[in-house]
Design an enzyme around this catalytic site. Structure first.
Site, PDB file in Angstrom:
ATOM      1  N   ASP A 116       0.843  -1.178  -0.009  1.00 44.43           N
ATOM      2  CA  ASP A 116       0.163  -0.075  -0.041  1.00 44.43           C
ATOM      3  C   ASP A 116       0.945   1.205  -0.189  1.00 44.43           C
ATOM      4  OD1 ASP A 116      -2.133   1.669   0.210  1.00 44.43           O
ATOM      5  OD2 ASP A 116      -3.189   0.700   1.884  1.00 44.43           O
ATOM      6  N   TRP A 117       0.173   2.380  -0.303  1.00 41.80           N
ATOM      7  CA  TRP A 117       1.156   3.624  -0.690  1.00 41.80           C
ATOM      8  C   TRP A 117       1.724   4.046   0.652  1.00 41.80           C
ATOM      9  CZ3 TRP A 117       0.093   1.402  -4.485  1.00 41.80           C
ATOM     10  CH2 TRP A 117       0.075   1.828  -5.785  1.00 41.80           C
TER      11      TRP A 117
END
Ligand SMILES: *[C@@H]1O[C@H](CO)[C@@H](O)[C@H](O)[C@H]1NC(C)=O
Ligand SMILES: *[C@@H]1O[C@H](CO)[C@@H](O)[C@H](O)[C@H]1NC(C)=O
Ligand SMILES: *[C@@H]1O[C@H](CO)[C@@H](O)[C@H](O)[C@H]1NC(C)=O
Ligand SMILES: *[C@@H]1O[C@H](CO)[C@@H](O)[C@H](O)[C@H]1NC(C)=O
Ligand SMILES: *[C@@H]1O[C@H](CO)[C@@H](O)[C@H](O)[C@H]1NC(C)=O
Ligand SMILES: *[C@@H]1O[C@H](CO)[C@@H](O)[C@H](O)[C@H]1NC(C)=O
Ligand SMILES: *[C@@H]1O[C@H](CO)[C@@H](O)[C@H](O)[C@H]1NC(C)=O
Ligand SMILES: *[C@@H]1O[C@H](CO)[C@@H](O)[C@H](O)[C@H]1NC(C)=O
Ligand SMILES: *[C@@H]1O[C@H](CO)[C@@H](O)[C@H](O)[C@H]1NC(C)=O
Ligand SMILES: *[C@@H]1O[C@H](CO)[C@@H](O)[C@H](O)[C@H]1NC(C)=O
Ligand SMILES: *[C@@H]1O[C@H](CO)[C@@H](O)[C@H](O)[C@H]1NC(C)=O
Ligand SMILES: *[C@@H]1O[C@H](CO)[C@@H](O)[C@H](O)[C@H]1NC(C)=O
Length: 822
Positions: A304-305
């Site tokens: 995920d970012w």
């Protein structure tokens, strides 16, 4: 004690969990994982640790990717080490995630885009219904068509990878801010939804990225807190740790991801929070163990970012791609570089990481790329407008060149508006309908109330819970940029004009709630009062309450006090307590969730009976908000670095499993939804598909693992069927639901009933059809923590078929395994 990011960055201090403790670079030889520390259960509690599972398995392409994996290997063999580092590390660019091109090998790079209900960073694209709405259709075809249509739009905009769909959060807590992006707290329903959505997206030639793996069940404290002082960044507290036992992992949270991998999902996004103490993106048990070994996942794991918290430890733990590439999550800092990128070059050169592992990371990434034909010359270029709309990595942040060619602002919507309208109507759940309040029959006078009825007043890219305007989606990376929105009021006015109905409107909730509404309307009680309520939810924040927003409960009370035909419509992220549900003047309640751009049309189709409602609740509506278990972990008052712990002590008891286990009355059960017609179910007949029940064994045959795990688990053992009749006088669709009660021999903690089949059937008045349910081995098994295997328990199963989890019409018993051979 605070931990300096500088230390973290040097790779000296890694995860708080024990699996990936400090190790000096170059100290170990290939395949030596003795540096993994023993567990200290004193600190970590009963299951606050994650076992070490190393090394990360190589992809083989098994299950249909054999040809693609050969192409990927050939591609990787031509890369330089610097190019390899680039291939596994995101960089700022026109898309929300970007992998740079390798022009000398004809590789044009990868464009990754949000999200689960639309290609978000785009113009001239459609906003589809949210996951919660799609789940409410209980319709395998719609789930597929929605995925396919979204996939077509991603591809036409030049996106190779769709960051979609969502099975984490599953919906452990009613309050989680992102439940609406996913489907249902029931793993079986979510599993089917994942599989069908992924097949749709990938049939359109786009890679699906099921997310967030795993245990991402709340937003609060999903990331660490940081403090910055000049150039020094300290972790104040590490992210929340979701601590769950092995059985709960398998039977609830991992279950729909198994479906996703079975459907050959290209990629998996690991989540922000910790899992049993270790960050999900470097948790070797989850990534190397569960995902790549047990489930046979052949694709790649992307972070995920900003969810990557280490370099070498993450790579060894099973992470294959660092996204978006800059160090986060305290706002992604592009200039700070990446734990991957140049560090990979160094780590390979100095012998810390084997280049074989880096090669496998890229092979995993390029295999689905070739499998889906994304190397074809005609794969669309990234729409240049993406770069202008991308506020996440605007041009000023770019570190590399991107060739933005092809026409800009391409209209990729096709004829999807009609599909979204139909899907929205099919997702509409009729919770209550007294006195035949619905469908409406050309009412002479209609009064419309509530701030959710009218047009959006602050733009079509709704990222805030502002007061005036209908809700079609929630906020965060899972939202979409609408090109138009059909509000309920617009659609009602258009329909009323056909009928010659008078429509009066009051949209100010404060005014309605504080008025004697008789002062508002012209004499005589309207034939129908339509009250529109909304409930916002967004990424990065959990819901504070389960009520409707903007004083909506008072709005209903105020209207219902003087209108004996009050029809309430909710546009909501999901669970709402509906304290006025039994008010005698509230004649109908419609849960329309987040229907997408055609909202008003979808609703009017149902209100006027052009579409007979067949949507069913994908969750339970309790009597009181406090009836729900497993609230998010919020008030940790201590300051220890690792103090944010969430113990999944309710185990399998979430949503209806919990209410059933404790005999708690609910307002509307899981699976509930009314129709304008009525249905009857006939007796259940069962057919053993595997050649007589004598051949059913407790343990599955040990077949070579394929994507989704042991193929024996996916084998149909029984086909059950029951006749279904439309006993009313209008055509309509029913959703027959099958629930399994396990025998007494099953270990303690088994929920009383679990959904293991559903089928939707459209029938003309008087028509009888047959619904049939294929029960796979997994459907009749529990996860045995000692055997580390799915086991069919000995004894009698009870199979119930009905129209909701508490409206069971037909019951049958069967005994697949008579004596245990274990
Ligand atoms: C290596 O990783 C550190 C964080 O550990 C980061 O600050 C640095 O920029 C990275 N170096 C390169 C060359 O990417
Ligand atoms: C485990 O942690 C506790 C508490 O910090 C400590 O007292 C104990 O010595 C540790 N045990 C081991 C084996 O390291
Ligand atoms: C979490 O801890 C439990 C109990 O120790 C263990 O059985 C389970 O495998 C662990 N799961 C992960 C993913 O670490
Ligand atoms: C992966 O494959 C490489 C050779 O291609 C081999 O050296 C390595 O040991 C394999 N790793 C695993 C975990 O099997
Ligand atoms: C920031 O760092 C400086 C220099 O190290 C130090 O003097 C100061 O106290 C720090 N400020 C805070 C708020 O920690
Ligand atoms: C090898 O490179 C990695 C990544 O930059 C670094 O963390 C490590 O300290 C280096 N080891 C040696 C012995 O230079
Ligand atoms: C951009 O396009 C030009 C001309 O086609 C080509 O020479 C160059 O390699 C491309 N660069 C990238 C990064 O794709
Ligand atoms: C809504 O009504 C309240 C109460 O009458 C009033 O104070 C408020 O200004 C109104 N809001 C708008 C936007 O008109
Ligand atoms: C229901 O509405 C009627 C007006 O239509 C009103 O007279 C009555 O008091 C209302 N009932 C309740 C319980 O509020
Ligand atoms: C509402 O009240 C009116 C007038 O008393 C009556 O004609 C009508 O049937 C009532 N409607 C409902 C739904 O009870
Ligand atoms: C933290 O403090 C609040 C307010 O005093 C209290 O309600 C809450 O229970 C505390 N939380 C824990 C985990 O002790
Ligand atoms: C729930 O009700 C059933 C039937 O009335 C009863 O057999 C069971 O013991 C009850 N369970 C609990 C947890 O109260």
């Amino acid at each position: 004690m605070t931990k300096s990011l500088a230390l973290l960055l040097s790779g000296l201090l890694l995860a708080p969990a024990v699996e990936a403790q400090a190790y000096g670079a170059g100290e170990r030889s290939e395949g030596d994982f003795s540096w993994v520390q023993p567990l200290n259960t004193t600190i970590l509690g009963p299951y606050g640790h994650s076992p070490a599972v190393y090394p990360s398995p190589n992809a083989t392409g098994t299950g249909g990717w054999e040809e693609a994996v050969a192409k990927a290997r050939n591609f990787v063999s031509q890369l330089t080490l610097e190019e390899k580092a680039d291939m596994v590390t995101g960089t700022p660019g026109p898309c929300v995630g970007n992998i740079v091109a390798v022009p000398r090998l004809g590789f044009k790079g990868l464009c990754l885009h949000d999200g689960p209900l639309a290609i978000r960073v785009a113009d001239y694209a459609s906003v589809f219904q949210a996951g919660v709405s799609a789940a409410a259709t209980w319709d395998r075809d719609i789930l597929y068509q929605r995925g396919l249509a979204m996939g077509e739009e991603f591809r036409a905009k030049g996106a190779h990878v769709a960051l979609s769909p969502v099975a984490g959060p599953l919906g452990r807590s009613a309050y989680s801010g992102r439940n609406w992006e996913g489907f249902s707290p029931d793993p079986y329903l979510t599993g089917v939804a994942m599989e069908r959505t992924i097949e749709g997206i990938q049939d359109a030639g786009v890679q699906a990225t099921p997310k967030h793996f795993i245990g991402n069940e709340q937003e609060t404290m999903r990331n660490p807190t940081w403090s910055r002082n000049g150039t020094v960044t300290d972790v104040i507290q590490e992210a929340l740790s979701s601590n769950m036992d092995d059985r709960t992992m398998h039977e609830l949270y991992l279950w729909p991801f198994a479906n996703a991998i079975h459907a050959k999902a290209a990629s998996i996004m690991c989540s922000y929070q910790r899992l049993n103490g270790s960050y999900a993106c470097e948790n070797s048990k989850a990534l190397n163990g569960l995902l790549k070994t047990e489930l046979g996942f052949q694709g790649y794991v992307m972070s995920d970012w900003g969810a990557t918290h280490s370099g070498v430890a993450s790579i060894e733990g099973g992470l294959d791609m660092d996204m978006p590439g800059g160090i986060g999550p305290y706002g992604v800092n592009w200039k700070a570089g990446s734990f991957f990128g140049g560090n990979i070059t160094m780590a390979v050169n100095n012998g810390t990481v084997s280049v074989d592992r880096i090669d496998d990371m890229i092979i995993r990434q390029m295999t689905p790329y070739y499998w889906l034909g994304q190397d074809a010359e005609d794969f669309p270029t990234v729409d240049p407008s993406s770069a202008d709309l991308n506020t996440f990595s605007p041009r000023s942040t770019w570190l590399r060149d991107f060739n933005l060619t092809g026409p800009s602002s391409r209209d990729v919507r096709g004829n999807h508006g009609g599909l979204i309208r139909r899907h929205g109507a099919e997702a509409t759940v009729l919770l209550k309908n007294e006195n035949s309040a619905l469908p409406l029959k050309a009412p002479k006078s209609i009064a419309v109330f509530g701030n959710d009825a009218g047009d959006l007043t602050e733009g079509f890219y709704n990222q805030a819970d502002y007061e005036y305007g209908t809700l079609i989606a929630g906020g965060g990376s899972g939202t979409g940029r609408a090109t138009y929105v059909v509000s309920p009021l617009t659609a009602i006015n258009a329909r009323a004009q056909q009928d010659g109905s008078l429509v009066q409107q009051w949209l100010n909730n404060t005014l309605i709630a504080s008025s004697d509404i008789r002062d508002l309307w012209i004499p005589a009680v309207p034939d129908v009062c339509l009250v529109f309520l909304k409930t916002w939810a967004e990424e990065a924040a959990d819901r504070k309450h389960l009520s409707v927003d903007w004083n909506g409960d008072d709005v209903v009370e105020s209207v219902a006090a003087h209108c004996n035909n009050t029809v309430v419509v909710t546009h909501s992220s999901g669970i709402n307590t509906l304290p006025w549900a039994d008010h005698p003047n509230v004649t109908a309640i419609v849960a329309a969730h987040y229907p997408g751009q055609e909202s008003g049309h979808s609703l009017v189709d149902v209100l006027y009976g052009d579409v007979n409602p067949s949507g069913k609740l994908p969750y339970t509506i309790a009597l009181e908000g406090s009836d729900y278990n497993a609230p998010p972990t919020t008030a940790i008052n201590t300051t220890g670095v690792y103090d944010w712990q969430s113990w999944f002590d309710e185990k399998l008891e979430i949503d209806y499993r919990y209410f059933d286990a404790h005999n708690i009355s609910v307002r509307y059960p899981f699976g509930h939804g009314l129709s304008y017609t009525s249905f009857e179910l006939g007796p259940i007949t069962a057919e053993c598909v595997v050649g007589g029940s004598a051949s059913v064994t407790s343990l599955p045959e040990q077949l070579p693992v394929q994507p989704g795990g042991n193929p024996a688990l996916w084998q149909t053992l029984y086909t059950l069927s029951t006749p279904l009749t439309n006993t009313g006088d209008v055509p309509g669709a029913a959703v027959a639901q099958l629930y399994v009660t396990f025998p007494n021999s099953t270990p303690e903690g088994t929920p009383p009933r679990q959904l293991r089949g559903f089928e939707k059937l459209l029938l003309a008045p008087g028509e009888t059809g047959t619904v049939s349910f294929d029960l796979m081995r997994r459907d009749l098994s529990y996860w045995d923590v000692n055997y580390q295997e799915w086991v069919i328990p000995e004894g009698e199963f009870t199979i119930s078929v009905g129209f909701s989890s508490r409206d069971l019409k037909q019951v049958a018993v069967m005994t697949p395994v008579t004596s245990s051979e274990m």
